[in-house]
Motif scaffolding. Structure first.
Motif, PDB file in Angstrom:
ATOM      1  N   CYS A   1      52.487 102.285  78.652  1.00  0.00           N
ATOM      2  CA  CYS A   1      52.339 103.730  78.804  1.00  0.00           C
ATOM      3  C   CYS A   1      51.072 104.170  78.085  1.00  0.00           C
ATOM      4  O   CYS A   1      50.335 103.345  77.539  1.00  0.00           O
ATOM      5  CB  CYS A   1      53.569 104.465  78.263  1.00  0.00           C
ATOM      6  SG  CYS A   1      53.796 104.325  76.469  1.00  0.00           S
ATOM      7  N   SER A   2      50.823 105.450  78.077  1.00  0.00           N
ATOM      8  CA  SER A   2      49.621 105.966  77.423  1.00  0.00           C
ATOM      9  C   SER A   2      49.868 106.198  75.934  1.00  0.00           C
ATOM     10  O   SER A   2      51.009 106.315  75.474  1.00  0.00           O
ATOM     11  CB  SER A   2      49.182 107.273  78.075  1.00  0.00           C
ATOM     12  OG  SER A   2      50.081 108.309  77.737  1.00  0.00           O
TER      13      SER A   2
ATOM     14  N   HIS B   1      48.267 115.681  83.397  1.00  0.00           N
ATOM     15  CA  HIS B   1      49.084 115.050  82.366  1.00  0.00           C
ATOM     16  C   HIS B   1      50.577 115.084  82.700  1.00  0.00           C
ATOM     17  O   HIS B   1      51.399 114.722  81.862  1.00  0.00           O
ATOM     18  CB  HIS B   1      48.842 115.734  81.021  1.00  0.00           C
ATOM     19  CG  HIS B   1      47.407 115.729  80.599  1.00  0.00           C
ATOM     20  ND1 HIS B   1      46.669 114.574  80.514  1.00  0.00           N
ATOM     21  CD2 HIS B   1      46.569 116.738  80.254  1.00  0.00           C
ATOM     22  CE1 HIS B   1      45.441 114.866  80.117  1.00  0.00           C
ATOM     23  NE2 HIS B   1      45.354 116.179  79.975  1.00  0.00           N
TER      24      HIS B   1
ATOM     25  N   THR C   1      53.979 111.604  71.758  1.00  0.00           N
ATOM     26  CA  THR C   1      54.987 112.602  72.129  1.00  0.00           C
ATOM     27  C   THR C   1      56.391 112.094  71.863  1.00  0.00           C
ATOM     28  O   THR C   1      57.234 112.800  71.301  1.00  0.00           O
ATOM     29  CB  THR C   1      54.839 112.981  73.616  1.00  0.00           C
ATOM     30  OG1 THR C   1      53.524 113.470  73.853  1.00  0.00           O
ATOM     31  CG2 THR C   1      55.853 114.039  74.016  1.00  0.00           C
ATOM     32  N   ARG C   2      56.656 110.847  72.254  1.00  0.00           N
ATOM     33  CA  ARG C   2      57.985 110.269  72.055  1.00  0.00           C
ATOM     34  C   ARG C   2      58.335 110.199  70.571  1.00  0.00           C
ATOM     35  O   ARG C   2      59.485 110.414  70.183  1.00  0.00           O
ATOM     36  CB  ARG C   2      58.034 108.863  72.656  1.00  0.00           C
ATOM     37  CG  ARG C   2      59.414 108.236  72.645  1.00  0.00           C
ATOM     38  CD  ARG C   2      60.268 108.798  73.761  1.00  0.00           C
ATOM     39  NE  ARG C   2      61.568 109.233  73.325  1.00  0.00           N
ATOM     40  CZ  ARG C   2      62.502 109.699  74.146  1.00  0.00           C
ATOM     41  NH1 ARG C   2      62.258 109.806  75.437  1.00  0.00           N
ATOM     42  NH2 ARG C   2      63.661 110.096  73.683  1.00  0.00           N
TER      43      ARG C   2
ATOM     44  N   CYS D   1      51.825 109.330  75.384  1.00  0.00           N
ATOM     45  CA  CYS D   1      53.275 109.178  75.567  1.00  0.00           C
ATOM     46  C   CYS D   1      53.944 108.738  74.275  1.00  0.00           C
ATOM     47  O   CYS D   1      55.014 109.232  73.909  1.00  0.00           O
ATOM     48  CB  CYS D   1      53.571 108.154  76.667  1.00  0.00           C
ATOM     49  SG  CYS D   1      53.357 108.753  78.337  1.00  0.00           S
TER      50      CYS D   1
ATOM     51  N   ASP E   1      52.360 111.719  82.275  1.00  0.00           N
ATOM     52  CA  ASP E   1      52.601 111.387  80.869  1.00  0.00           C
ATOM     53  C   ASP E   1      53.784 112.170  80.316  1.00  0.00           C
ATOM     54  O   ASP E   1      54.602 111.642  79.555  1.00  0.00           O
ATOM     55  CB  ASP E   1      51.356 111.683  80.024  1.00  0.00           C
ATOM     56  CG  ASP E   1      50.337 110.553  80.073  1.00  0.00           C
ATOM     57  OD1 ASP E   1      50.668 109.468  80.597  1.00  0.00           O
ATOM     58  OD2 ASP E   1      49.212 110.755  79.585  1.00  0.00           O
ATOM     59  N   SER E   2      53.875 113.446  80.672  1.00  0.00           N
ATOM     60  CA  SER E   2      54.985 114.270  80.183  1.00  0.00           C
ATOM     61  C   SER E   2      56.319 113.717  80.652  1.00  0.00           C
ATOM     62  O   SER E   2      57.285 113.631  79.877  1.00  0.00           O
ATOM     63  CB  SER E   2      54.823 115.718  80.656  1.00  0.00           C
ATOM     64  OG  SER E   2      53.718 116.340  80.030  1.00  0.00           O
TER      65      SER E   2
ATOM     66  N   LEU F   1      61.634 104.956  77.819  1.00  0.00           N
ATOM     67  CA  LEU F   1      60.687 104.768  76.726  1.00  0.00           C
ATOM     68  C   LEU F   1      61.436 104.848  75.397  1.00  0.00           C
ATOM     69  O   LEU F   1      61.887 105.918  74.983  1.00  0.00           O
ATOM     70  CB  LEU F   1      59.581 105.826  76.780  1.00  0.00           C
ATOM     71  CG  LEU F   1      58.534 105.766  75.657  1.00  0.00           C
ATOM     72  CD1 LEU F   1      57.861 104.395  75.597  1.00  0.00           C
ATOM     73  CD2 LEU F   1      57.483 106.866  75.830  1.00  0.00           C
TER      74      LEU F   1
ATOM     75  N   HIS G   1      56.962 110.598  81.580  1.00  0.00           N
ATOM     76  CA  HIS G   1      57.201 109.286  80.974  1.00  0.00           C
ATOM     77  C   HIS G   1      57.643 109.437  79.519  1.00  0.00           C
ATOM     78  O   HIS G   1      58.522 108.710  79.047  1.00  0.00           O
ATOM     79  CB  HIS G   1      55.943 108.428  81.061  1.00  0.00           C
ATOM     80  CG  HIS G   1      56.190 106.971  80.827  1.00  0.00           C
ATOM     81  ND1 HIS G   1      55.287 105.988  81.168  1.00  0.00           N
ATOM     82  CD2 HIS G   1      57.238 106.305  80.266  1.00  0.00           C
ATOM     83  CE1 HIS G   1      55.774 104.802  80.837  1.00  0.00           C
ATOM     84  NE2 HIS G   1      56.955 104.971  80.283  1.00  0.00           N
ATOM     85  N   SER G   2      57.042 110.380  78.799  1.00  0.00           N
ATOM     86  CA  SER G   2      57.333 110.509  77.371  1.00  0.00           C
ATOM     87  C   SER G   2      58.774 110.908  77.097  1.00  0.00           C
ATOM     88  O   SER G   2      59.328 110.558  76.056  1.00  0.00           O
ATOM     89  CB  SER G   2      56.379 111.525  76.731  1.00  0.00           C
ATOM     90  OG  SER G   2      56.605 112.812  77.250  1.00  0.00           O
TER      91      SER G   2
END
Length: 343
Positions: A265-266, A298, A272-273, A269, A301-302, A310, A304-305
């Motif tokens: 992932c980025s 983005h 944020t996680r 991410c 990413d939002s 994750l 995925h986070s």
């Protein structure tokens, strides 16, 4: 529409764990085309990111939301339109706080947002020495009982003042504060108070205005106004300077990138996680550059986070902490959450 995890606030409103922040349309990040901003909101809703955070002082933010909300309803007959959650802020300058003053401000927000009641009002106060914030909150609590407000919340209040407010029987749903892998002040004492009082933290600055991203990995320290060309970049660069400086920040970015590679992932991410997993954090507010080039880029990413797929491991957290524990103590330097606005 994607299934985005939600959190339930004290009054029953469910909001996405990643919220769409609208500070970027306030004018402090450059000119915004309002019609393009309205159009750009659809991509977020289509992705399942249906919670928007705004304020009465964010330029045309409430009006942009209102136009989008009206257009969305007109495209769907009956009650078939996707449900939106709209969180706004009431940010008065200290002054008389009679009920009529508070009511007028809320009516203005409702007219702009084209709603007949407010999902959530997040109250901010600039000067704790002026105790009229308690009068304002009393009126807001009464208006909540009258059905004008569903959730009564705070923005940038410190723990001590939150204790004062709740001790008066005023129910607070959330407090919006700065929280990131860099700025971890909420962990000092606010999290414990919030957990004990069913108050969610809604966090901003979690990506440090974009500084916590691959874009700044290995990059020379930005110092000029041209390099720090938005209000967010300028604000959070100062926070990084106080925290430990650019060299330590680069070590943090390298560590976050290593963790991100393990999870495919980025870097953003992971950042944020990290905050989403903190105790008492209900959601993270990610800024949307609505109406400018690249708005919506983005969204992936939002999603995925906040995905349950994750999961940061003990090894990941230990690696991050190995860097952050070498930073300065921001509680000592700045004070509790929100104190940077009252120095």
């Amino acid at each position: 529409m994607s299934s985005v995890p939600k959190v339930r606030l004290a009054g029953g409103l469910e909001v996405c764990r990643v919220l769409n922040g609208m500070w970027q349309v306030s004018g402090a990040h450059g000119a915004v085309d309002k019609s393009r901003a309205v159009e750009a909101m659809q991509a977020y809703v289509d992705a399942g990111l249906t919670t928007f955070d705004m304020a009465d002082i964010y330029g045309p933010a409430e009006e942009i939301f209102g136009q989008f909300n009206s257009q969305l309803k007109s495209r769907f007959p009956g009650h078939a339109a996707p449900a939106l959650q709209s969180l706004t802020k009431y940010v008065p300058r200290p002054g008389p706080m009679e009920r009529k003053v508070v009511e007028k401000a809320l009516q203005r927000s409702m007219a702009r947002m084209q709603v007949d009641k407010l999902d959530c009002v997040q109250f901010h106060w600039w000067d704790y020495r002026d105790k009229r914030y308690l009068e304002a909150l009393g009126h807001l609590s009464d208006l909540q009982q009258d059905g004008v407000i569903r959730e009564l919340s705070l923005t940038n209040f410190d723990t001590q003042t939150m204790e004062e407010i709740t001790s008066r029987g005023i129910r607070i749903s959330s407090n919006q504060v700065q929280y990131s892998v860099v700025d971890q002040r909420p962990a000092a004492k606010m999290e414990q108070f919030c957990l004990a009082n069913n108050i969610q933290l809604l966090t901003y600055g979690t990506l440090a205005g974009g500084l916590l991203s691959e874009r700044y990995l290995g990059r020379a320290e930005p110092t000029s106004r041209a390099e720090l060309d938005t209000a967010s970049l300028s604000k959070y660069k100062k926070m990084i300077d106080a925290w430990g400086g650019w060299s330590l920040f680069q070590e943090l970015l390298v560590t976050l990138e290593t963790v991100a590679e393990r999870h495919a992932c980025s870097l953003a991410c992971v950042a944020t996680r990290y905050v989403l997993d903190r105790p008492a954090v209900g959601g993270v507010i990610v800024g949307c550059r609505l109406g400018v080039a690249g708005a919506g880029q983005h969204i992936g990413d939002s999603l995925h986070s906040c995905s349950p797929d994750l999961k940061l491991t003990a090894e990941d957290l230990a690696a991050i902490e190995a860097v952050t524990r070498r930073s300065r103590d921001l509680m000592t330097l700045i004070g509790d959450c929100g104190d940077e606005y009252r120095s």
